[in-house]
Write an enzyme that holds these catalytic residues in place. Structure first.
Site, PDB file in Angstrom:
ATOM      1  N   THR A   1       0.828  -1.207   0.000  1.00 20.99           N
ATOM      2  CA  THR A   1       0.000   0.000   0.000  1.00 20.99           C
ATOM      3  C   THR A   1       0.860   1.253   0.000  1.00 20.99           C
ATOM      4  OG1 THR A   1      -0.075   0.327   2.406  1.00 20.99           O
ATOM      5  CG2 THR A   1      -1.711  -1.161   1.456  1.00 20.99           C
ATOM      6  N   ASP A   2       0.306   2.328  -0.504  1.00 21.87           N
ATOM      7  CA  ASP A   2       0.858   3.640  -0.210  1.00 21.87           C
ATOM      8  C   ASP A   2       0.594   3.890   1.285  1.00 21.87           C
ATOM      9  OD1 ASP A   2       2.055   6.105  -0.584  1.00 21.87           O
ATOM     10  OD2 ASP A   2       0.805   6.661  -2.285  1.00 21.87           O
TER      11      ASP A   2
END
Length: 565
Positions: free
Chosen positions: A309-310
């Site tokens: 994920t960011d």
């Protein structure tokens, strides 16, 4: 004894029996084996997963950052007591590269005190150009759009190679680069010069070269931001951008670079906090969407690597989920293998306790965590046991020998020269000091190299300085001030880096003076300045770029870069 309790005991005994039989079936793996034991990676990954508690499984798929110059005691505790799987080095703790190396060593030492001795992925954002989280002595490079302007895959390969050699020397083994977002929306404030180009095929080819350079230098590359951040002017750090395109457009534009990289076996892809309401309704971000990560990325595109994920502390993720703990759960369920928080979670924070509790009573969720942890472990086994891995314990005393990279310094200057674009050639190009005109330099206080490089060639020029970040009132004052100041000069050389400095430059149109514009970062703001005598595009504020810009202006070489938009 009630029936429910009997069923729980029976299930536990069955699990213990099956686990024992599975372990005995792995007859070549001794019970005291750990991460570094000499067994095939697939078998050892299965063995380690069976040995891990629910806490260890969940910890293995988390990545935390720290806010100070050195890792906090809380982060060290997460690594030592819970077996945290990964850490992130952010830009706020990297001015001292030797200290970064010591910090990485300290964290890896704690990871090796645990029974299974699973090392940490240590990641950062060292894209080159605008985004350079590890500062200190590392190279400040021309960046992706400069690579796109030169258009040589070689430039992309060696940019990644030298950037990665530097962070490898610090013990950083994973880089959140390359950015393979197309520069589609020219009003973008978050992508801009981080993109190679507006052409998806071009982005894919240069991205693939960047990936190869990273791997050859011993750093795991991570392509971002899936499925594509280029067609929005919003920044997902503060908002959840909506990109209103259909799937056909997505497939034929945004996904093209990712298809190139998947074909090249990219080891990691970062999921973006981006909403595509015409593809997935209800505003769910791609980073939390099983449709995007499992159905599209895994099943349709055939991607087998890590999905990361960011930063989950960004509003783009939490606005939709409603809470951080729910955002983490949705991210795991969607198919992410590593979930990032830029800050270290508190010991009993809900993002930990609620998801650990869910593992205890939800078999499907536990299996999802387990599958992600195994994928992380398998990548760690293959990476850390290769001959090209970053050192677990980087020697701070040797950092100065490798950072900045001596070969890289020569390369980055040459690459900057290849990127310089002569967008408009006027009668004052090239500009020789012997012509005798009175010259005014106008540029940002934050870019001393602009003035230094100019004065090497035009020693008698005067200076007009302003700030990179300005409010509207300050910008208006600067516009009036530079207009009046310019009356005493024949030629004005002005550095344009953002919207405010473009406003200041625009006021010079009325003066009738010869104006030479040097654009750094995104060139979009100056493309309509046809009134200027000459326009040079440099794409970054790297010292190498300023050297190249003034060398080109002085006629020391012929600029051959092409605008990649």
């Amino acid at each position: 004894m009630n029936t429910a309790l009997k069923n729980k005991i029976f299930a536990f005994l069955c699990f213990a029996f099956l686990s024992a039989n599975f372990l005995s079936a792995q007859s070549n793996i001794k019970d005291d084996a750990d991460f570094w034991s000499d067994y095939p990676s697939e078998e050892l990954a299965d063995f380690l997963i069976l040995k891990m508690s629910d806490e260890e499984l969940l910890s293995q798929i988390l990545m935390f950052g720290w806010a100070g110059a050195e890792p906090s005691e809380l982060l060290i505790r997460w690594v030592h007591e819970r077996g945290l799987g990964s850490v992130k080095v952010f830009g706020w703790n990297t001015d001292n590269t030797e200290l970064v190396a010591r910090s990485v060593s300290k964290l890896q030492e704690k990871s090796q005190l645990r029974p299974l001795k699973i090392p940490l992925f240590v990641a950062t954002d060292q894209e080159g150009g605008w985004i350079r989280h590890v500062k200190g002595d590392t190279s400040d490079t021309p960046g992706n759009m400069a690579i796109g302007a030169s258009s040589y895959p070689m430039d992309s390969y060696y940019s990644a190679f030298y950037i990665s050699r530097e962070i490898n020397a610090l013990g950083i083994n994973m880089n959140f680069a390359p950015t393979v977002d197309n520069y589609t929306n020219l009003k973008s404030t978050v992508i801009g010069p981080r993109s190679f180009s507006s052409n998806p095929e071009h982005v894919g080819q240069l991205g693939a070269s960047f990936v190869a350079g990273s791997i050859d230098a011993g750093v795991i590359p991570t392509a971002k931001h899936f499925p594509g951040h280029g067609d929005t002017s919003l920044d997902s750090h503060g908002n959840l951008p909506e990109i209103n395109i259909d799937y056909q457009t997505l497939e034929n534009r945004e996904l093209i670079p990712f298809k190139y990289l998947i074909a090249e076996k990219i080891p990691a892809i970062m999921s973006g906090h981006l909403s595509f309401p015409k593809i997935v309704p209800n505003g769910v971000p791609a980073s939390l969407s099983k449709i995007f990560l499992t159905d599209i990325l895994r099943n349709r595109l055939g991607y087998e690597g890590l999905i990361i994920t960011d930063d989950m502390m960004m509003n783009g993720a939490t606005m939709y989920a409603g809470s951080l703990s729910r955002a983490f759960r949705l991210a795991i369920e969607a198919g992410n293998d590593i979930v990032i928080s830029s800050t270290t979670a508190f010991w009993q924070e809900n993002l930990w306790t609620s998801n650990l509790e869910l593992m205890n009573h939800n078999t499907e969720f536990r299996n999802t965590v387990k599958k992600a942890a195994r994928r992380v472990l398998l990548y760690k086994l293959n990476y850390f046991k290769s001959k090209n891995a970053a050192p677990l314990y980087p020697d701070p005393k040797k950092v100065k020998e490798r950072v900045p990279d001596k070969e890289g310094q020569k390369f980055f200057l040459n690459q900057a020269c290849r990127s310089i674009t002569l967008q408009k050639k006027g009668e004052n190009f090239p500009l020789k000091a012997s012509q005798g005109e009175k010259i005014l330099l106008a540029g940002q206080n934050q870019f001393p190299e602009f003035f230094e490089q100019a004065k090497k060639r035009y020693p008698n020029c005067a200076e007009f300085k302003y700030d990179y970040e300005m409010g509207p009132n300050q910008a208006e004052w600067m516009k009036k001030n530079i207009e009046s100041t310019s009356r005493n000069f024949d030629i004005i050389i002005i550095c344009v880096a953002n919207e405010r400095s473009a406003m200041i430059a625009s006021s010079l149109e009325r003066t009738g003076k010869k104006v030479i514009i040097m654009s750094v970062l995104s060139p979009v703001g100056v493309l309509g300045f046809n009134w200027a005598d000459s326009i040079l595009l440099g794409y970054s504020y790297s010292p190498y770029t300023f050297k190249a810009l003034f060398a080109a202006l002085n006629g020391e070489f012929e600029p051959t870069g092409k605008l990649p938009l």
